[in-house]
Each structure stands twice: as structure tokens, then as C-alpha cells.
Design a protein around this motif. Sequence first.
Motif, PDB file in Angstrom:
ATOM      1  N   MET A 151       2.521  -3.247  -3.598  1.00  9.90           N
ATOM      2  CA  MET A 151       1.998  -4.399  -2.724  1.00  9.90           C
ATOM      3  C   MET A 151       0.648  -3.989  -2.404  1.00  9.90           C
ATOM      4  SD  MET A 151       5.239  -5.629  -0.714  1.00  9.90           S
ATOM      5  CE  MET A 151       4.497  -6.827   0.116  1.00  9.90           C
ATOM      6  N   THR A 152      -0.212  -4.859  -1.925  1.00 10.61           N
ATOM      7  CA  THR A 152      -1.623  -4.734  -1.659  1.00 10.61           C
ATOM      8  C   THR A 152      -1.505  -5.246   0.075  1.00 10.61           C
ATOM      9  OG1 THR A 152      -2.478  -7.168  -1.960  1.00 10.61           O
ATOM     10  CG2 THR A 152      -2.427  -5.250  -3.824  1.00 10.61           C
ATOM     11  N   PRO A 153      -2.646  -4.863   0.557  1.00 10.91           N
ATOM     12  CA  PRO A 153      -2.614  -5.340   2.048  1.00 10.91           C
ATOM     13  C   PRO A 153      -2.351  -6.688   2.294  1.00 10.91           C
ATOM     14  CG  PRO A 153      -4.162  -3.647   1.836  1.00 10.91           C
ATOM     15  CD  PRO A 153      -3.656  -4.139   0.451  1.00 10.91           C
ATOM     16  N   LEU A 154      -2.967  -7.511   1.339  1.00  4.35           N
ATOM     17  CA  LEU A 154      -2.741  -9.355   1.319  1.00  4.35           C
ATOM     18  C   LEU A 154      -1.654  -9.769   1.090  1.00  4.35           C
ATOM     19  CD1 LEU A 154      -6.298  -9.653   0.157  1.00  4.35           C
ATOM     20  CD2 LEU A 154      -5.642  -9.945   2.375  1.00  4.35           C
ATOM     21  N   ASP A 155      -0.738  -8.941   0.748  1.00  4.25           N
ATOM     22  CA  ASP A 155       0.643  -9.387   0.365  1.00  4.25           C
ATOM     23  C   ASP A 155       1.565  -9.353   1.714  1.00  4.25           C
ATOM     24  OD1 ASP A 155       0.583  -9.776  -2.598  1.00  4.25           O
ATOM     25  OD2 ASP A 155       0.746  -7.646  -2.762  1.00  4.25           O
ATOM     26  N   TYR A 156       1.102  -8.991   2.771  1.00  6.57           N
ATOM     27  CA  TYR A 156       1.840  -9.038   3.991  1.00  6.57           C
ATOM     28  C   TYR A 156       1.559  -9.882   4.628  1.00  6.57           C
ATOM     29  CZ  TYR A 156       2.934  -4.229   2.572  1.00  6.57           C
ATOM     30  OH  TYR A 156       3.572  -2.922   2.236  1.00  6.57           O
ATOM     31  N   THR A 157       2.517 -10.511   5.763  1.00  8.30           N
ATOM     32  CA  THR A 157       2.163 -11.505   6.667  1.00  8.30           C
ATOM     33  C   THR A 157       1.330 -11.094   7.833  1.00  8.30           C
ATOM     34  OG1 THR A 157       4.001 -11.292   8.051  1.00  8.30           O
ATOM     35  CG2 THR A 157       4.280 -12.571   6.193  1.00  8.30           C
ATOM     36  N   LEU A 158       0.706 -12.075   8.563  1.00 11.94           N
ATOM     37  CA  LEU A 158      -0.085 -11.575   9.522  1.00 11.94           C
ATOM     38  C   LEU A 158       0.789 -10.479  10.740  1.00 11.94           C
ATOM     39  CD1 LEU A 158      -2.815 -11.909  11.266  1.00 11.94           C
ATOM     40  CD2 LEU A 158      -1.836 -14.039  12.083  1.00 11.94           C
ATOM     41  N   ALA A 159       1.878 -11.165  10.792  1.00 18.75           N
ATOM     42  CA  ALA A 159       2.777 -10.166  11.794  1.00 18.75           C
ATOM     43  C   ALA A 159       3.018  -8.921  11.206  1.00 18.75           C
ATOM     44  CB  ALA A 159       3.974 -10.930  12.159  1.00 18.75           C
ATOM     45  N   GLU A 160       3.279  -8.863  10.024  1.00 13.11           N
ATOM     46  CA  GLU A 160       3.360  -7.439   9.407  1.00 13.11           C
ATOM     47  C   GLU A 160       1.990  -6.347   9.688  1.00 13.11           C
ATOM     48  OE1 GLU A 160       6.725  -8.573   6.225  1.00 13.11           O
ATOM     49  OE2 GLU A 160       4.818  -8.701   5.572  1.00 13.11           O
ATOM     50  N   LEU A 161       0.909  -7.195   9.186  1.00 12.80           N
ATOM     51  CA  LEU A 161      -0.410  -6.695   9.212  1.00 12.80           C
ATOM     52  C   LEU A 161      -0.498  -6.011  10.787  1.00 12.80           C
ATOM     53  CD1 LEU A 161      -2.491  -8.802   6.921  1.00 12.80           C
ATOM     54  CD2 LEU A 161      -1.840  -6.597   6.472  1.00 12.80           C
ATOM     55  N   LYS A 162      -0.191  -6.858  11.790  1.00 12.39           N
ATOM     56  CA  LYS A 162      -0.707  -6.457  13.027  1.00 12.39           C
ATOM     57  C   LYS A 162       0.142  -5.149  13.254  1.00 12.39           C
ATOM     58  CE  LYS A 162       0.321  -8.168  17.642  1.00 12.39           C
ATOM     59  NZ  LYS A 162       0.875  -9.034  18.512  1.00 12.39           N
ATOM     60  N   GLN A 163       1.609  -4.950  12.842  1.00 16.50           N
ATOM     61  CA  GLN A 163       2.226  -3.835  13.089  1.00 16.50           C
ATOM     62  C   GLN A 163       1.679  -2.685  12.312  1.00 16.50           C
ATOM     63  OE1 GLN A 163       6.050  -5.117  11.630  1.00 16.50           O
ATOM     64  NE2 GLN A 163       6.749  -6.421  13.783  1.00 16.50           N
ATOM     65  N   GLN A 164       1.000  -2.773  11.157  1.00 17.46           N
ATOM     66  CA  GLN A 164       0.635  -1.609  10.257  1.00 17.46           C
ATOM     67  C   GLN A 164      -0.495  -1.095  10.850  1.00 17.46           C
ATOM     68  OE1 GLN A 164       0.315  -2.361   5.979  1.00 17.46           O
ATOM     69  NE2 GLN A 164       2.219  -3.551   5.976  1.00 17.46           N
ATOM     70  N   LEU A 165      -1.393  -2.304  11.498  1.00 18.70           N
ATOM     71  CA  LEU A 165      -2.567  -1.726  12.009  1.00 18.70           C
ATOM     72  C   LEU A 165      -2.299  -0.673  13.324  1.00 18.70           C
ATOM     73  CD1 LEU A 165      -4.615  -4.754  11.617  1.00 18.70           C
ATOM     74  CD2 LEU A 165      -5.274  -2.631  10.604  1.00 18.70           C
ATOM     75  N   SER A 166      -1.443  -1.485  14.112  1.00 20.08           N
ATOM     76  CA  SER A 166      -0.988  -0.653  15.162  1.00 20.08           C
ATOM     77  C   SER A 166      -0.477   0.740  15.119  1.00 20.08           C
ATOM     78  CB  SER A 166       0.118  -1.320  16.118  1.00 20.08           C
ATOM     79  OG  SER A 166      -0.588  -2.663  16.626  1.00 20.08           O
ATOM     80  N   ALA A 167       0.573   0.782  13.838  1.00 20.59           N
ATOM     81  CA  ALA A 167       1.074   2.055  13.500  1.00 20.59           C
ATOM     82  C   ALA A 167      -0.062   3.194  12.712  1.00 20.59           C
ATOM     83  CB  ALA A 167       2.108   1.760  12.751  1.00 20.59           C
ATOM     84  N   ARG A 168      -1.000   2.332  12.638  1.00 21.08           N
ATOM     85  CA  ARG A 168      -2.287   3.248  11.686  1.00 21.08           C
ATOM     86  C   ARG A 168      -1.583   3.503  10.431  1.00 21.08           C
ATOM     87  NH1 ARG A 168      -4.329   7.723  15.421  1.00 21.08           N
ATOM     88  NH2 ARG A 168      -5.423   8.182  13.817  1.00 21.08           N
ATOM     89  N   THR A 169      -0.867   2.618   9.770  1.00 22.44           N
ATOM     90  CA  THR A 169      -0.535   3.026   8.477  1.00 22.44           C
ATOM     91  C   THR A 169      -1.550   2.189   7.452  1.00 22.44           C
ATOM     92  OG1 THR A 169       1.177   1.377   8.528  1.00 22.44           O
ATOM     93  CG2 THR A 169       1.803   3.530   8.902  1.00 22.44           C
TER      94      THR A 169
END
Length: 485
Positions: A1-19
Motif C-alpha cells: 500500500m502507498t500512503p494515499l491508500d489510507y484514509t485521512l483518519a489513518e494518515l493522522k494516526q500514522q503521522l502522530s506515531a511517526r511511522t
Amino acid sequence: MTPLDYTLAELKQQLSARTLSATELTEAVFARIAATDGTVQAFLTLNEEQARAEARRYDDKYVQGEGIGALAGIPAGIKDNIITEGLRTTCASRFLDNFVPVHDAFVSRKLKEAGVITAGKLNMDEFAMGGSNENSAYQVTRNPWDVERVPGGSSGGSAAAVAAGQVPFSLGSDTGGSIRQPASYCGIVGLKPTYGLVSRFGLVAFASSLDQIGPLTRTVEDSALVLQAIAGHDAMDSTSANVDIPDYTAALQGDVRGLRIGVPKEYMGEGVDPKVKQAVLDALKTFESLGATWEEVSLPHTEYAVAAYYLLASSEASSNLSRFDGVRYGVRAENPDNLIDLYFKSRSEGFGSEVKRRIMLGTYALSSGYYDAYYLKAQKVRTLIKQDFDQAFQKYDLLIGPTAPTTAFKIGEQINNPLQMYMNDILTIPVSLAGVPAISVPCGMADGLPVGLQIIGKPFDESAVLRAAHLFEQATEHHKLRPQL
């Protein structure tokens, strides 16, 4: 999966977790745009240099653990009638070809406060006048599900960019259905908030009593997140409602057991494609399985909505667009003979045919001897339409029907038939006239094209609309479908 396969909510979590870093996400956005926008043609202006700089800044903030906005580091597209400081804003019109705003719209500022990165400005029907995106002065945006078909309008660029996976979300504006109809055609989620919930300050006006800004997203949860960021009172907008803003994401929790749904018979009658109607009936069965009940209801003045809307909207457009005179900003005609000639040539050269059509219709409706017969009568009809909704909401919690009577039509198929084009908004216009909130969510496919379900709520009850849409979404798989570009 690429970053753009995730929803906005999932991207928010990944950015916060710094993954995932904001830089990686921003680079993925521009790579996707580069790979697909030659076909989709959703963007008019890109903001690459500034976006990359902002992404690096947010990455530093995440590392340092500084307090940052709720959507920090997430890129978005913005419809090109929402002004953005220092970033070209054209309304897809030659008249504003060289216009670079010196301040932000209310929503542009709110997104910046939330940490959103503006990837660029999105194509639209000129001055938001159209239902197919074919009225842009620059290019025709194409539907990612079938590039020979329209994405809808006027927020067609905003819908197509999200459907094509170019940005996690976008902003559009809805005057008579211009968020919901393209969301339906492109198989995504489009929310028109209650009139006044989101400030219109900095939205280039089409019809001031109808225009409303809202999000286009892949999921209902994402829509709630964006609405949370942009809603709120604004002293710069005299029509901005000073109401408490609830936690829209928290409102997604719960169930719909005992929910009373009304299905307007006028929304399921003649002119609605049988396959679209069946998709809506199947959606109602899903609501039944979740514990809701539904029955048919009548909104008897629906048949007059399109006529009333085009008189009112065109009248307001005639007034609002009078400021475009070739003197203060925008394109100015060369070598005019006098001041009147400057006005005439600048407006003739700057405006497209649909804009001119609506200006002339509105000017006629407001002219001496015709004001009472047309404009005033249309205002009275608008009141009757609002009363239909008020009466229905005394018995029902929500109203549900199709968003559009058909799936996306082919490019060029209706452009020379304005009346047929106007009728595509017959199911969204009454909601705009009444000023109530509504959301379009995917509810099925017909001949390989998405079908949208419209969920309509009481004024300022976005929470109920979002909850019902979210629970329907969780019970189905329609929102997971993606076009293959």
C-alpha cells in the motif's frame, strides 16, 4: 500500500506515531498527481514548493513534540473559488486568470491552523456555474471511473482528485448540489453543511443565500474530521451562525435503532434511473437491518424547486458578478474607447457562455416590471419548499433518497442543452433552498458507475447525518471500491 491508500483518519494516526512523515506523504501526493492528472485534469494550480517546505516544518514539529493542529502534515486540494493567500485563485475563469489573493478565506485559515498543507487549487465550472465541469475556461476534468464521462460539477475537480487518489481530501462549495452531485458521480463522500455553519468569507460569491463550503472525502469519518476543522462562527461573515460546534467524530458512535426515516416520493419517481432507485432501496434495507424504520413521505413543492432555484441563484449571481468590471482586479480589456466600452469588452472577453447566460437571466428577473413576477414569486416558493422540510422533520429524524437521478453522463452529451443539464440537480436543489445539511455516500454501482445516497438532516444536526452515514458505510463495502485509472 502507498500512503494515499489510507484514509485521512489513518494518515493522522500514522503521522502522530511517526511511522509516516509529512514529507513522504506530500511527495506521494505530487507523484500521484504527476502520474494521473494528465488524464484526470483535476488541478489548475499546484503549490509544490511551499507544500514541501511546510511538510518539512511539520516533520520537525512532530520530532520535537510541539503542539500542532489536528490534521498537521496532511495535504489537501482546495476548489479554485476559495481564496488562498499568495496562491493563484481563478474560479476557472479567464476573468481572474492573473488574480493572486492577499489574504486567506476563513476555511483556508482554519485548515492552516489545523496543519493542513495546500497541495493546489482544483478545477471547477466557471464561477461555480454548472453541473458537469465542462464550463471551466481552462480544461474539462474527467471522471476517474470512466474518463469519457463528467465528474459532476461545479466541484468536479475536487471530487475527481479525491476519487483518483491524488489527495486525501478536498474542499468544495455547494450552491445547488455542487458538492453532493460530483461526490455521487465519483463514488466518494460529499457533505453540504447547514447554511451558515461554515463561513463563506473568502468564497468568491455565486449566490450568497445558497453558497456553502464543505468537504469531499473517502469516508464519513474523514468528512467529520474536516468539518470539525472548518466549522465555526466568523465575525467577517454576516450569515455565519453563532452555534456550538459539537465533536463530530464522537457523534459517529452509537446506533440507529428507532431512527425514523422519510423517503420523499418525489425523489424516487419519474426521471430516476431504475438502477439508481434499486440501489437506494437496497440501502434502505440496510438501514432496516440496523434497526431503523422508513416510510414514504411527500415534499409537494419539489417540482418547483429547479425553476425557483435558477431564478434566485441567477439573480444573486447577476448582483455578485457586477463587481467584475475590468477596473479593480482581474483581466482588463485593451484599448477601450471609454469607460462603458471597458466594462463591455472586459466582461465579454472575461466571462464564458454559461456565466453570461445566468447574468442575463438574473438581470432580467430583477428588472423593473419583472421583479414581482419572477424573483419575488421564486422567494415565496422557496419558503414553501422550506416548510415542506420543516413539516417532514416533525415526524422523521432524517430524509433519504438518491443524490442524483442518474449516474455520470458522457462529456459533451448535455453541454448544448442547458435545461437538461439543470435538471441533474433536481434532487439536491431543494435541500439547498431549505438550507439544511445533507451528505452523499456511495451506495452501489450501476453499469460500472457509482451511485450516491443522499441523507438529509435537520438544521445544524450534522451529527445525526454523519452518524447515519457512518453506520451505513460500516455495514457495506461500497466506499472501499476504487476506480482503475
